[in-house]
Write a protein that holds these residues in place. Structure first.
Motif, PDB file in Angstrom:
ATOM      1  N   ALA A  38       0.824  -1.205   0.000  1.00 49.23           N
ATOM      2  CA  ALA A  38       0.000   0.000   0.000  1.00 49.23           C
ATOM      3  C   ALA A  38       0.864   1.264   0.000  1.00 49.23           C
ATOM      4  O   ALA A  38       0.480   2.286  -0.578  1.00 49.23           O
ATOM      5  N   ALA A  39       2.046   1.174   0.623  1.00 56.00           N
ATOM      6  CA  ALA A  39       2.958   2.315   0.683  1.00 56.00           C
ATOM      7  C   ALA A  39       3.857   2.406  -0.549  1.00 56.00           C
ATOM      8  O   ALA A  39       4.661   3.328  -0.667  1.00 56.00           O
ATOM      9  N   GLY A  40       3.746   1.428  -1.440  1.00 53.22           N
ATOM     10  CA  GLY A  40       4.555   1.436  -2.649  1.00 53.22           C
ATOM     11  C   GLY A  40       5.984   0.995  -2.446  1.00 53.22           C
ATOM     12  O   GLY A  40       6.867   1.317  -3.245  1.00 53.22           O
ATOM     13  N   ILE A  41       6.237   0.243  -1.385  1.00 53.86           N
ATOM     14  CA  ILE A  41       7.587  -0.251  -1.098  1.00 53.86           C
ATOM     15  C   ILE A  41       7.766  -1.627  -1.735  1.00 53.86           C
ATOM     16  O   ILE A  41       6.960  -2.535  -1.516  1.00 53.86           O
ATOM     17  N   VAL A  83      13.016  -5.906   1.820  1.00 52.01           N
ATOM     18  CA  VAL A  83      12.462  -4.668   1.289  1.00 52.01           C
ATOM     19  C   VAL A  83      13.535  -3.853   0.581  1.00 52.01           C
ATOM     20  O   VAL A  83      14.728  -4.063   0.779  1.00 52.01           O
ATOM     21  N   ASP A  84      13.085  -2.894  -0.218  1.00 53.48           N
ATOM     22  CA  ASP A  84      13.965  -1.950  -0.891  1.00 53.48           C
ATOM     23  C   ASP A  84      14.861  -1.292   0.160  1.00 53.48           C
ATOM     24  O   ASP A  84      14.372  -0.688   1.111  1.00 53.48           O
ATOM     25  N   ALA A  85      16.162  -1.432  -0.002  1.00 52.67           N
ATOM     26  CA  ALA A  85      17.116  -0.919   0.997  1.00 52.67           C
ATOM     27  C   ALA A  85      16.973   0.582   1.223  1.00 52.67           C
ATOM     28  O   ALA A  85      17.171   1.066   2.337  1.00 52.67           O
ATOM     29  N   SER A  86      16.620   1.310   0.185  1.00 50.66           N
ATOM     30  CA  SER A  86      16.509   2.759   0.322  1.00 50.66           C
ATOM     31  C   SER A  86      15.282   3.188   1.127  1.00 50.66           C
ATOM     32  O   SER A  86      15.169   4.344   1.517  1.00 50.66           O
ATOM     33  N   ARG A  87      14.383   2.237   1.409  1.00 48.53           N
ATOM     34  CA  ARG A  87      13.170   2.562   2.163  1.00 48.53           C
ATOM     35  C   ARG A  87      13.036   1.717   3.435  1.00 48.53           C
ATOM     36  O   ARG A  87      11.950   1.542   3.976  1.00 48.53           O
ATOM     37  N   LEU A  88      14.178   1.218   3.923  1.00 49.97           N
ATOM     38  CA  LEU A  88      14.181   0.344   5.091  1.00 49.97           C
ATOM     39  C   LEU A  88      13.574   1.009   6.324  1.00 49.97           C
ATOM     40  O   LEU A  88      12.769   0.392   7.025  1.00 49.97           O
ATOM     41  N   ASP A  89      13.945   2.242   6.607  1.00 47.38           N
ATOM     42  CA  ASP A  89      13.412   2.913   7.807  1.00 47.38           C
ATOM     43  C   ASP A  89      11.894   3.029   7.740  1.00 47.38           C
ATOM     44  O   ASP A  89      11.200   2.787   8.730  1.00 47.38           O
ATOM     45  N   GLU A  90      11.385   3.387   6.581  1.00 48.55           N
ATOM     46  CA  GLU A  90       9.927   3.482   6.402  1.00 48.55           C
ATOM     47  C   GLU A  90       9.272   2.115   6.574  1.00 48.55           C
ATOM     48  O   GLU A  90       8.221   1.983   7.207  1.00 48.55           O
ATOM     49  N   ALA A  91       9.897   1.075   6.034  1.00 42.77           N
ATOM     50  CA  ALA A  91       9.367  -0.281   6.158  1.00 42.77           C
ATOM     51  C   ALA A  91       9.350  -0.737   7.619  1.00 42.77           C
ATOM     52  O   ALA A  91       8.398  -1.386   8.063  1.00 42.77           O
TER      53      ALA A  91
END
Length: 77
Positions: free
Chosen positions: A26-29, A54-62
């Motif tokens: 839903a967050a597009g990750i 998960v996409d490494a560039s969005r780890l904190d968000e994940a």
């Protein structure tokens, strides 16, 4: 198609992994999963449930998403 570098978000029960994956999507990750099979669970004690990557560039968000879905930092193993 561009390549995405992934990192492990954590290891979850199958049910929790499904709930987290739904919110990641839903967050597009970008995310992938690895489920241990019957033999892996039998032969290796560390192989249980589902590992989410998960996409490494969005780890904190994940991580934030996983915490909000599961309600604790302990859920990220």
């Amino acid at each position: 198609m561009s390549e995405v570098r992934t990192v492990q978000l954590g290891q979850f029960t199958d049910e929790n992994a499904d709930a987290v994956a739904e919110q990641l999507e839903a967050a597009g990750i970008t995310w992938y999963d690895k489920q241990s099979g019957r033999w892996g669970r039998t032969l290796f004690l560390g192989e249980w449930g589902t590992r989410l990557f998960v996409d490494a560039s969005r780890l904190d968000e994940a991580r934030d998403i996983a915490r909000s879905v599961l309600g604790s930092d302990d859920a990220l193993s």
